[in-house]
Motif scaffolding. Structure first.
Motif: not given
Length: 461
Positions: A422-451
């Motif tokens: 939905a291009k709501n990048f601010a809220e997406a970044d907040k979720i990432r940061n909140d998880l990082a603060a708890k020691g949870i690291q996210l890794k983004d990638g692409k599905d090899a089949a669907t992209g």
């Protein structure tokens, strides 16, 4: 033992090959906190820097052959003032104990959260009063100290080469910290070794009456008791060169009749916060506890490993600008490193060479990142990465996660993916940061089949 360490020696102003007095008993002393208030982020720098040195010395000479002493200053006029302010209803001794025990406990928790090993010895000043009295008696007997107006003072002009560490001319110096320039001094630079206490101040019996030690004598007594009259390395912040370390040298050398107190003196650089000197009056001040547990800095909590890596991304002798941007940079780097179990293989030679060159943690971090990339591509490279990252104290460790927590994280990850669509990048970044603060690291990638974008996560603690 093939590794030769090169360390910058403040005393000689040059980088030298480190040669321990006794390779079976390498000794390091670092000035620790005065426990009247929670440690600020500037206090974290020597904790982290000299922890890296401790780890490196243990690797080179063996864990059993390195002694690291970091003191706790628990007698000080600032402590007295804080005790009277915070515990006005308690007897002073009880109030002081309440302040120092609480503050010391928090400091030790902060140091652990920053990934630092416990020093071999953590002596408290109040447990070493007898040793301080003994040194002062020697200084008086040898003509280096005198009594005046209820104080015992060190006579700076009695030491011909006083000022070698700071390279200051004695005649140009101002009086040492914590005392005013008074008429009873022989010279303005003379500093207090012992001062009398009134009934409302803590005190110990001595040949000069009930009193308490000056600041500098504490470290001379504790380092001498636990490491010897002459030891290998003395460390601390740049701000301690004068008067504290200069006066330690004067006391110890004159009392023991030695040419040096420590062979190598190491000092970490200053720290600014977001480009400005830290100041409580300007509101530009943050403690380690606040960074770890509150949203005061950057609107979020920061994991200890992020604080540590951010600190090590600048060479220890250089000034550092501690900023949200730097923390975010360290967090992004850590997110690219694989979690791993501790390894028994040797650290990579590039990492060891970087640290052996006057603790070049900048080059070491770069080398570890290259190892991380290799391990991500080839799991067989994981042990070398793990051993190297552990030497710097920045090894991401995969933690076990129970099913309920895993489901909650999966839901947040899915929510973030929807926010990104939905291009709501601010809220997406907040979720990432909140998880990082708890020691949870996210890794983004692409599905090899669907992209399509896919996100995986792991808990690093």
């Amino acid at each position: 033992m093939g590794t030769v360490l090169k360390l910058y020696n403040t005393l000689t102003r040059e980088k030298v090959d480190f040669k321990p007095i006794d390779a079976d008993n390498v000794r390091l002393y670092v000035c620790g906190p005065t426990v009247y208030d929670f440690a600020h982020i500037g206090n974290a720098r020597p904790v982290i820097v000299f922890d890296v040195l401790f780890r490196l010395l243990r690797h080179v000479y063996g864990e059993a052959h390195v002694t690291y002493a970091r003191n706790i200053t628990d007698v000080d006029d600032k402590i007295n003032a804080r005790a009277l302010r915070d515990f006005p209803g308690l007897p002073l001794n009880e109030a002081i104990r309440a302040v120092t025990e609480k503050t010391e406990t928090q400091f030790l928790e902060d140091a652990k959260a920053l990934g630092s090993l416990e020093p071999t010895i953590q002596p408290r000043a109040t447990d070493n009063i007898a040793q301080m009295v003994e040194i002062i008696e020697k200084l008086i007997a040898k003509g280096h100290a005198y009594q005046a107006e209820g104080e015992v003072l060190f006579d700076t002009k009695s030491m011909a080469d006083y000022g070698q560490l700071s390279k200051r001319n004695l005649d140009e110096q101002q009086a040492g910290a914590r005392i005013a320039v008074d008429a009873h001094k022989k010279s303005p630079g003379d500093f207090v070794l012992w001062k009398l206490s009134d009934e409302n101040e803590p005190g110990w019996e001595s040949p000069w009456g009930r009193g308490r030690p000056g600041w500098h004598i504490e470290c001379s007594a504790m380092s001498g008791r636990y490491l010897g009259d002459v030891f290998d390395i003395h460390g601390g912040g740049l701000d301690l060169i004068f008067p504290h370390h200069e006066n330690e040298i004067a006391q110890s050398r004159c009392a023991h009749g030695t040419d040096v107190m420590a062979n190598v003196w190491m000092h970490n650089g200053f720290l600014q916060l977001e480009g400005r000197k830290m100041s409580k009056s300007e509101g530009n001040f943050v403690t380690i506890y606040e960074l770890l547990h509150t949203e005061k800095f950057g609107g979020r909590k920061w994991p200890g490993e992020v604080l540590r890596l951010a600190m090590l991304m600048t060479h220890y002798r250089e000034p550092i600008d501690f900023s949200v941007k730097r923390l975010e940079e360290a967090e992004r780097l850590l997110a690219k490193w694989p979690a791993a179990e501790p390894s028994t293989v040797a650290p990579d030679a590039t990492v060891l060479a970087a640290l052996a060159d006057d603790l070049n943690t900048v080059a070491a971090v770069q080398a570890i990142h290259a190892l991380a990339q290799a391990a991500n591509a080839d799991p067989a490279q994981l042990p070398a990465f793990a051993a190297s990252a552990a030497l710097l104290g920045v090894l991401p460790v995969k933690a076990e996660v129970d099913e309920a927590v895993a489901e909650a994280v999966d839901a947040l990850v899915q929510m973030r993916l929807e926010m990104l669509k939905a291009k709501n990048f601010a809220e997406a970044d907040k979720i990432r940061n909140d998880l990082a603060a708890k020691g949870i690291q996210l890794k983004d990638g692409k599905d090899a089949a669907t992209g399509e974008r896919v996100t995986t996560w792991e808990l690093k603690r």
